[in-house]
Design a protein around this motif. Structure first.
Motif, PDB file in Angstrom:
ATOM      1  N   MET A  32     -37.979  44.213 -25.670  1.00 43.24           N
ATOM      2  CA  MET A  32     -36.741  43.664 -25.137  1.00 43.24           C
ATOM      3  C   MET A  32     -37.012  43.004 -23.784  1.00 43.24           C
ATOM      4  N   ASP A  33     -36.173  42.046 -23.431  1.00 43.57           N
ATOM      5  CA  ASP A  33     -36.340  41.369 -22.156  1.00 43.57           C
ATOM      6  C   ASP A  33     -35.803  42.237 -21.032  1.00 43.57           C
ATOM      7  N   GLY A  34     -36.489  42.253 -19.908  1.00 41.51           N
ATOM      8  CA  GLY A  34     -36.020  42.954 -18.731  1.00 41.51           C
ATOM      9  C   GLY A  34     -35.526  41.975 -17.694  1.00 41.51           C
ATOM     10  N   GLU A  35     -35.431  42.438 -16.450  1.00 41.09           N
ATOM     11  CA  GLU A  35     -35.000  41.564 -15.375  1.00 41.09           C
ATOM     12  C   GLU A  35     -36.148  40.646 -14.976  1.00 41.09           C
ATOM     13  N   PRO A  36     -35.838  39.465 -14.402  1.00 47.38           N
ATOM     14  CA  PRO A  36     -36.901  38.560 -13.960  1.00 47.38           C
ATOM     15  C   PRO A  36     -37.842  39.256 -12.980  1.00 47.38           C
ATOM     16  N   GLY A  37     -39.124  39.040 -13.163  1.00 46.50           N
ATOM     17  CA  GLY A  37     -40.110  39.608 -12.255  1.00 46.50           C
ATOM     18  C   GLY A  37     -40.607  40.978 -12.649  1.00 46.50           C
ATOM     19  N   GLU A  38     -40.040  41.583 -13.702  1.00 49.67           N
ATOM     20  CA  GLU A  38     -40.536  42.881 -14.133  1.00 49.67           C
ATOM     21  C   GLU A  38     -41.905  42.738 -14.778  1.00 49.67           C
ATOM     22  N   LEU A  39     -42.783  43.668 -14.468  1.00 53.03           N
ATOM     23  CA  LEU A  39     -44.137  43.609 -15.004  1.00 53.03           C
ATOM     24  C   LEU A  39     -44.149  43.859 -16.509  1.00 53.03           C
ATOM     25  N   PHE A  40     -43.362  44.850 -16.941  1.00 51.03           N
ATOM     26  CA  PHE A  40     -43.308  45.191 -18.358  1.00 51.03           C
ATOM     27  C   PHE A  40     -41.865  45.120 -18.848  1.00 51.03           C
ATOM     28  N   PRO A  41     -41.657  44.550 -20.016  1.00 50.07           N
ATOM     29  CA  PRO A  41     -40.306  44.557 -20.589  1.00 50.07           C
ATOM     30  C   PRO A  41     -39.891  45.970 -20.959  1.00 50.07           C
ATOM     31  N   ARG A  42     -38.621  46.233 -20.904  1.00 46.82           N
ATOM     32  CA  ARG A  42     -38.108  47.542 -21.306  1.00 46.82           C
ATOM     33  C   ARG A  42     -38.039  47.597 -22.832  1.00 46.82           C
ATOM     34  N   GLU A  43     -38.518  48.686 -23.390  1.00 44.87           N
ATOM     35  CA  GLU A  43     -38.598  48.824 -24.840  1.00 44.87           C
ATOM     36  C   GLU A  43     -37.638  49.900 -25.340  1.00 44.87           C
ATOM     37  N   ARG A  44     -37.293  49.798 -26.601  1.00 44.59           N
ATOM     38  CA  ARG A  44     -36.520  50.848 -27.261  1.00 44.59           C
ATOM     39  C   ARG A  44     -37.304  52.153 -27.158  1.00 44.59           C
ATOM     40  N   THR A  45     -36.638  53.242 -26.752  1.00 47.63           N
ATOM     41  CA  THR A  45     -37.320  54.498 -26.496  1.00 47.63           C
ATOM     42  C   THR A  45     -36.533  55.652 -27.088  1.00 47.63           C
ATOM     43  N   GLU A  46     -37.220  56.530 -27.801  1.00 52.56           N
ATOM     44  CA  GLU A  46     -36.599  57.774 -28.243  1.00 52.56           C
ATOM     45  C   GLU A  46     -36.771  58.798 -27.123  1.00 52.56           C
ATOM     46  N   ILE A  47     -35.690  59.102 -26.457  1.00 50.24           N
ATOM     47  CA  ILE A  47     -35.713  60.021 -25.311  1.00 50.24           C
ATOM     48  C   ILE A  47     -35.944  61.452 -25.774  1.00 50.24           C
ATOM     49  N   ALA A  48     -35.339  61.795 -26.891  1.00 47.57           N
ATOM     50  CA  ALA A  48     -35.488  63.103 -27.534  1.00 47.57           C
ATOM     51  C   ALA A  48     -35.197  62.871 -29.013  1.00 47.57           C
ATOM     52  N   PRO A  49     -35.583  63.797 -29.904  1.00 48.00           N
ATOM     53  CA  PRO A  49     -35.256  63.588 -31.316  1.00 48.00           C
ATOM     54  C   PRO A  49     -33.761  63.346 -31.525  1.00 48.00           C
ATOM     55  N   GLY A  50     -33.424  62.172 -32.049  1.00 45.21           N
ATOM     56  CA  GLY A  50     -32.029  61.810 -32.268  1.00 45.21           C
ATOM     57  C   GLY A  50     -31.374  61.076 -31.125  1.00 45.21           C
ATOM     58  N   ALA A  51     -32.041  60.945 -29.976  1.00 43.21           N
ATOM     59  CA  ALA A  51     -31.480  60.276 -28.798  1.00 43.21           C
ATOM     60  C   ALA A  51     -32.309  59.034 -28.495  1.00 43.21           C
ATOM     61  N   VAL A  52     -31.692  57.858 -28.562  1.00 41.19           N
ATOM     62  CA  VAL A  52     -32.421  56.594 -28.479  1.00 41.19           C
ATOM     63  C   VAL A  52     -31.775  55.669 -27.457  1.00 41.19           C
ATOM     64  N   HIS A  53     -32.603  55.087 -26.600  1.00 36.07           N
ATOM     65  CA  HIS A  53     -32.168  54.102 -25.607  1.00 36.07           C
ATOM     66  C   HIS A  53     -32.641  52.730 -26.067  1.00 36.07           C
ATOM     67  N   VAL A  54     -31.693  51.796 -26.199  1.00 37.97           N
ATOM     68  CA  VAL A  54     -32.019  50.420 -26.578  1.00 37.97           C
ATOM     69  C   VAL A  54     -31.610  49.512 -25.422  1.00 37.97           C
ATOM     70  N   PRO A  55     -32.549  49.052 -24.600  1.00 42.95           N
ATOM     71  CA  PRO A  55     -32.204  48.202 -23.452  1.00 42.95           C
ATOM     72  C   PRO A  55     -31.684  46.840 -23.893  1.00 42.95           C
ATOM     73  N   ASP A  56     -30.786  46.282 -23.086  1.00 42.35           N
ATOM     74  CA  ASP A  56     -30.335  44.891 -23.241  1.00 42.35           C
ATOM     75  C   ASP A  56     -29.796  44.598 -24.640  1.00 42.35           C
ATOM     76  N   TRP A  57     -29.115  45.568 -25.232  1.00 37.51           N
ATOM     77  CA  TRP A  57     -28.638  45.381 -26.602  1.00 37.51           C
ATOM     78  C   TRP A  57     -27.455  44.410 -26.662  1.00 37.51           C
ATOM     79  N   LEU A  58     -26.592  44.461 -25.670  1.00 36.83           N
ATOM     80  CA  LEU A  58     -25.426  43.584 -25.641  1.00 36.83           C
ATOM     81  C   LEU A  58     -25.786  42.272 -24.952  1.00 36.83           C
ATOM     82  N   ALA A  59     -25.622  41.167 -25.651  1.00 37.11           N
ATOM     83  CA  ALA A  59     -25.855  39.854 -25.055  1.00 37.11           C
ATOM     84  C   ALA A  59     -24.819  39.584 -23.968  1.00 37.11           C
ATOM     85  N   PRO A  60     -25.119  38.702 -23.016  1.00 37.21           N
ATOM     86  CA  PRO A  60     -24.171  38.430 -21.926  1.00 37.21           C
ATOM     87  C   PRO A  60     -22.766  38.071 -22.398  1.00 37.21           C
TER      88      PRO A  60
END
Length: 244
Positions: free
Chosen positions: A1-29
Motif C-alpha cells: 500500500m502507498d504511504g505518505e510522501p517520503g516514507e522509506l517503506f510503504p505500509r503493508e497489510r498486517t495481521e496484528i493478532a489472529p483475526g485482527a488485520v490492519h489495512v493501511p490506506d484502504w479508503l481512497a480520498p
C-alpha cells in the motif's frame, strides 16, 4: 500500500493478532470525503452527536452518534435513551455494504457462490475460525475525537453476533491499542491508524480489549477538511428488536 510522501517503506497489510488485520490506506480520498460529509449529516439532531455518560457518573471524552441501533453503556435500544429520546437514524445500505467489502479486503476471502453481492449478504468472516455470517452489518457507532480525547480499554461485547468488527478512520492519526481477550493489560500492541485506514477484528480476536490512548492533533490530511478524528465502527448486532 502507498504511504505518505517520503516514507522509506510503504505500509503493508498486517495481521496484528489472529483475526485482527490492519489495512493501511484502504479508503481512497474521495471515499473519505464522502464519509466525512455523511458523518456531518448524522451528527445533526435529532438523535445527533452526544456526550456519553457512564453508569458511574463519568463521561466519555469522545462524542458519539449511532446508526441502526443506539448504543449506550451497556446495551442497545431503538431510541436515544440517554439523550434526546429520538428514534435512532437508520443504517444506510451502502454503509452495510462497505462493511462487507472491508471484511473481504481484510481477510482476503472470496464471496460464497450465489450471494449476489448484495449489501451485507454472504460475508465470509474470520481466518479459518468458523465465524462466518450471512448477516448484514446493521449498527454503526461514529466517535469523534478532538486532540484531548481518549478511549479506555474495553471490549465490544453487547452484540450477540460473532461477526467481525470493522473500524474505519478519518482525520487525525491515533494510537490504537489492541490487546488480548483476558484483561485490559498487557500484552497489547500500539498501531498508528491514519486517515483512510481499515482495522478489522473477528474470530479469536473478536472480544479483545482495545482503546485509543492518544490522538495526534494536526495530522489529518489537509485536503480532508477535518480537525480531529472520526472513527466509524460497524457491527452486526444479532439482537432482533431491542426495546425502546
Amino acid at each position: 500500500m502507498d504511504g505518505e510522501p517520503g516514507e522509506l517503506f510503504p505500509r503493508e497489510r498486517t495481521e496484528i493478532a489472529p483475526g485482527a488485520v490492519h489495512v493501511p490506506d484502504w479508503l481512497a480520498p474521495e471515499r473519505q470525503r464522502e464519509l466525512l460529509e455523511a458523518c456531518r449529516a448524522w451528527a445533526r439532531p435529532p438523535a445527533g452527536l452526544r456526550t456519553v455518560r457512564t453508569p458511574g457518573g463519568g463521561t466519555m471524552t469522545a462524542r458519539q452518534v449511532c446508526l441502526g441501533l443506539h448504543w449506550y453503556p451497556y446495551g442497545y435500544a431503538r431510541t436515544v435513551v440517554d439523550g434526546d429520546g429520538a428514534p435512532v437514524k437508520p443504517m444506510p445500505g451502502w454503509l452495510a455494504e462497505l462493511g462487507r467489502e472491508a471484511v473481504t479486503a481484510a481477510y482476503g476471502l472470496p464471496e460464497p457462490a450465489g450471494t449476489g453481492g448484495g449489501a451485507g449478504t454472504g460475508t465470509r468472516t474470520g481466518t479459518g475460525t468458523g465465524t462466518g455470517t450471512g448477516e448484514a452489518y446493521d449498527i454503526a457507532l461514529v466517535n469523534f475525537y478532538d486532540g484531548d480525547s481518549r478511549m479506555g480499554m474495553h471490549r465490544d461485547a453487547e452484540e450477540k453476533s460473532g461477526a467481525p468488527v470493522v473500524s474505519l478512520s478519518l482525520g487525525d492519526t491515533c494510537v490504537f491499542r489492541f490487546g488480548n481477550t483476558a484483561s485490559r493489560g498487557r500484552p497489547y500492541q500500539d498501531v498508528p491508524l491514519r486517515s483512510g485506514d481499515l482495522f478489522v477484528f473477528g474470530g479469536p480476536a473478536r472480544l479483545a480489549y482495545h482503546g485509543v490512548p492518544k490522538v495526534l492533533p494536526g495530522t489529518a490530511p489537509p485536503w480532508l477538511g477535518l480537525a480531529g478524528r472520526l472513527n466509524i465502527t460497524l457491527r452486526v448486532g444479532g439482537l432482533g428488536t431491542p426495546p425502546d
